[in-house]
Design a protein around this motif. Structure first.
Motif, short mmCIF file in Angstrom:
data_model
loop_
_atom_site.label_atom_id
_atom_site.label_comp_id
_atom_site.label_asym_id
_atom_site.label_seq_id
_atom_site.Cartn_x
_atom_site.Cartn_y
_atom_site.Cartn_z
N ALA A 49 0.85 -1.19 0.00
CA ALA A 49 0.00 0.00 0.00
C ALA A 49 0.88 1.23 0.00
O ALA A 49 2.03 1.18 0.45
CB ALA A 49 -0.90 0.01 1.23
N THR A 58 -4.81 6.97 -1.49
CA THR A 58 -4.13 5.73 -1.16
C THR A 58 -4.25 4.72 -2.29
O THR A 58 -5.15 4.79 -3.12
CB THR A 58 -4.73 5.11 0.12
N ARG A 59 -3.34 3.79 -2.27
CA ARG A 59 -3.35 2.66 -3.20
C ARG A 59 -3.08 1.39 -2.41
O ARG A 59 -2.24 1.40 -1.51
CB ARG A 59 -2.29 2.81 -4.29
N TYR A 60 -3.78 0.32 -2.75
CA TYR A 60 -3.60 -0.95 -2.08
C TYR A 60 -3.50 -2.07 -3.11
O TYR A 60 -4.20 -2.05 -4.13
CB TYR A 60 -4.78 -1.26 -1.16
N THR A 61 -2.67 -3.05 -2.82
CA THR A 61 -2.66 -4.22 -3.67
C THR A 61 -3.96 -4.99 -3.45
O THR A 61 -4.56 -4.92 -2.36
CB THR A 61 -1.44 -5.10 -3.38
N LYS A 65 -6.92 -5.22 -0.06
CA LYS A 65 -8.03 -4.26 -0.12
C LYS A 65 -9.16 -4.69 0.80
O LYS A 65 -9.56 -5.86 0.83
CB LYS A 65 -8.54 -4.12 -1.55
N THR A 69 -5.53 -0.58 6.09
CA THR A 69 -5.84 0.84 5.94
C THR A 69 -4.64 1.68 6.33
O THR A 69 -4.05 1.47 7.40
CB THR A 69 -7.03 1.24 6.83
N LEU A 81 -0.08 1.54 9.20
CA LEU A 81 -0.77 0.55 8.39
C LEU A 81 -1.57 -0.33 9.35
O LEU A 81 -1.00 -1.15 10.07
CB LEU A 81 0.21 -0.30 7.58
#
Length: 126
Positions: A49, A58-61, A65, A69, A81
């Motif tokens: 992330a 934000t970006r998450y793999t 997801k 957070t 995290l």
């Protein structure tokens, strides 16, 4: 130079939670992005992330997801995290990474980041 210090790793059972912290030695609002990667014994280091500091996006793999957070505390120069509903496959060494002074052009690529922490181990048992 920027030092990143991770904390919060440990051992939990599946379904449990942990919160990782990444404290930076420089103001995080000077960073373009800060994120987390993980690496276990079988895989290359993979992006988990990232947080774009200025805009807060934000970006998450896909694998995390809905379970992980990111958040930030500018006063403490710390990014967190929060990891919920942990699974055995989340077991890995988790590394904090940051981009200062250049573009965060591809959040999922390790070479994007110019500063790294030493890592904190997360172990999830079934």
């Amino acid at each position: 130079q920027v030092q990143l210090v991770e904390s919060g790793g440990g051992s939990v059972q599946a379904g449990g939670s942990l919160r990782l912290s990444c404290a930076a030695s420089r103001d995080i609002y000077d960073a373009n992005c800060m994120g987390w990667f993980r690496q276990n014994s079988r895989k290359e280091r993979e992006a988990v992330a990232t947080l774009y500091i200025g805009g807060g996006s934000t970006r998450y793999t896909d694998a995390v997801k809905g379970r992980f957070t990111l958040s930030q505390d500018n006063a403490k120069n710390t990014v967190y995290l929060q990891m919920n509903s942990l699974k055995p496959e989340d077991t890995a060494m988790y590394y904090c990474a940051a981009v200062y002074g250049r573009s965060c052009r591809d959040w999922s690529v390790a070479s994007t980041y110019n500063y790294w922490g030493q890592g904190t181990q997360v172990t999830v048992s079934s």
